[in-house]
Write an enzyme that holds these catalytic residues in place. Structure first.
Site, PDB file in Angstrom:
ATOM      1  N   ARG A  34      50.279  14.983  -6.207  1.00  0.00           N
ATOM      2  CA  ARG A  34      49.850  16.261  -6.381  1.00  0.00           C
ATOM      3  C   ARG A  34      49.413  16.886  -7.648  1.00  0.00           C
ATOM      4  O   ARG A  34      48.429  17.686  -7.505  1.00  0.00           O
ATOM      5  CB  ARG A  34      51.129  17.416  -5.681  1.00  0.00           C
ATOM      6  N   ILE A  60      46.633  26.139  -3.665  1.00  0.00           N
ATOM      7  CA  ILE A  60      47.201  24.843  -2.944  1.00  0.00           C
ATOM      8  C   ILE A  60      48.680  25.370  -2.614  1.00  0.00           C
ATOM      9  O   ILE A  60      49.357  25.979  -3.303  1.00  0.00           O
ATOM     10  CB  ILE A  60      47.356  23.794  -4.115  1.00  0.00           C
ATOM     11  N   SER A  61      48.938  25.033  -0.960  1.00  0.00           N
ATOM     12  CA  SER A  61      50.089  25.449  -0.581  1.00  0.00           C
ATOM     13  C   SER A  61      51.337  24.752  -1.249  1.00  0.00           C
ATOM     14  O   SER A  61      51.320  23.739  -1.821  1.00  0.00           O
ATOM     15  CB  SER A  61      50.028  24.952   1.141  1.00  0.00           C
ATOM     16  N   GLN A  62      52.586  25.432  -1.201  1.00  0.00           N
ATOM     17  CA  GLN A  62      53.660  24.704  -1.845  1.00  0.00           C
ATOM     18  C   GLN A  62      54.079  23.475  -1.087  1.00  0.00           C
ATOM     19  O   GLN A  62      53.826  23.529   0.213  1.00  0.00           O
ATOM     20  CB  GLN A  62      54.877  25.655  -1.609  1.00  0.00           C
TER      21      GLN A  62
END
Length: 213
Positions: A34, A60-62
């Site tokens: 990530r 950016i999503s968790q």
């Protein structure tokens, strides 16, 4: 144990503790770093289970939400997947490890360019990233086995439902506002569509048209 190995172990532990249990999803999230998708000020927070800002006012999503959405999508090695909302490219990269082919559509050209640079660096050749209006899907490549939407609409968009093959699954957040959204899974059957509500979530809204950049 090195710092990097320990960080990865903590990262995977956090995913499992939040319900990401599919071994294929965990394996994909172990392989795709990530940190490569988070730039600038927030890079040092890339391994926290939290959404982070990226360019063009997007996020950016968790990681746990990425994992849970990927798990709910239940894609396989023969599936063709459409993602609406490329963002950083992280979700598409995870899907590239599980599905045969990933088409990802983003309304901001800058985000497509930056995501493509990471895909190239990782040699992820089964992803096609396109700058276009995601609310219309990608009719020229339809039907899709799986569709994932990383922005919230009030209802599942009709053009996307139409591009899902029979037996296919779509996972997306729906909700009337930023505060009340629900992650749902839609399965297309011979008779229509079945809906399952999965969990509360928060996503940016799905916007029609192309962005300025």
């Amino acid at each position: 144990m090195t710092d990097a190995a320990e960080r990865k172990m903590r990262f995977l532990y956090a995913l499992r503790s939040r319900g990401v249990t599919d071994p294929r999803v965990l394996s994909a999230m172990e392989r795709i770093d990530r940190g490569l998708f988070v730039k600038g000020l927030f890079a040092e927070r890339a391994y926290e289970d939290t959404p982070l800002p990226i360019a063009c006012g997007q996020t950016i999503s968790q990681p746990s939400v990425v994992g849970l959405m990927t798990q709910a999508l239940d894609a396989g090695p023969r599936d063709k997947v459409l993602e609406i909302g490329t963002g950083s490219g992280y979700q598409a990269a995870i899907l590239s490890q599980i599905a045969r082919r990933v088409y990802t559509v983003e309304r901001h050209r800058r985000l497509v360019r930056e995501a493509q640079e990471v895909f190239d660096a990782l040699d992820l050749t089964n992803i096609t990233a396109i700058a276009a209006d995601g609310s219309r899907g990608l009719p020229e490549q339809a039907p899709f086995d799986r569709i994932i939407v990383t922005a919230a609409a009030e209802d599942p968009p009709g053009p996307l439902l139409a591009q899902l093959r029979e037996g296919g699954i779509m996972v997306l957040p729906v909700g009337q506002s930023d505060t009340v959204q629900s992650l749902i899974r839609v399965t297309r059957t011979a008779a229509g569509y079945d809906y399952d509500e999965l969990r509360p979530v928060r996503f940016v809204p799905l916007v029609e048209g192309l962005g300025q950049e």
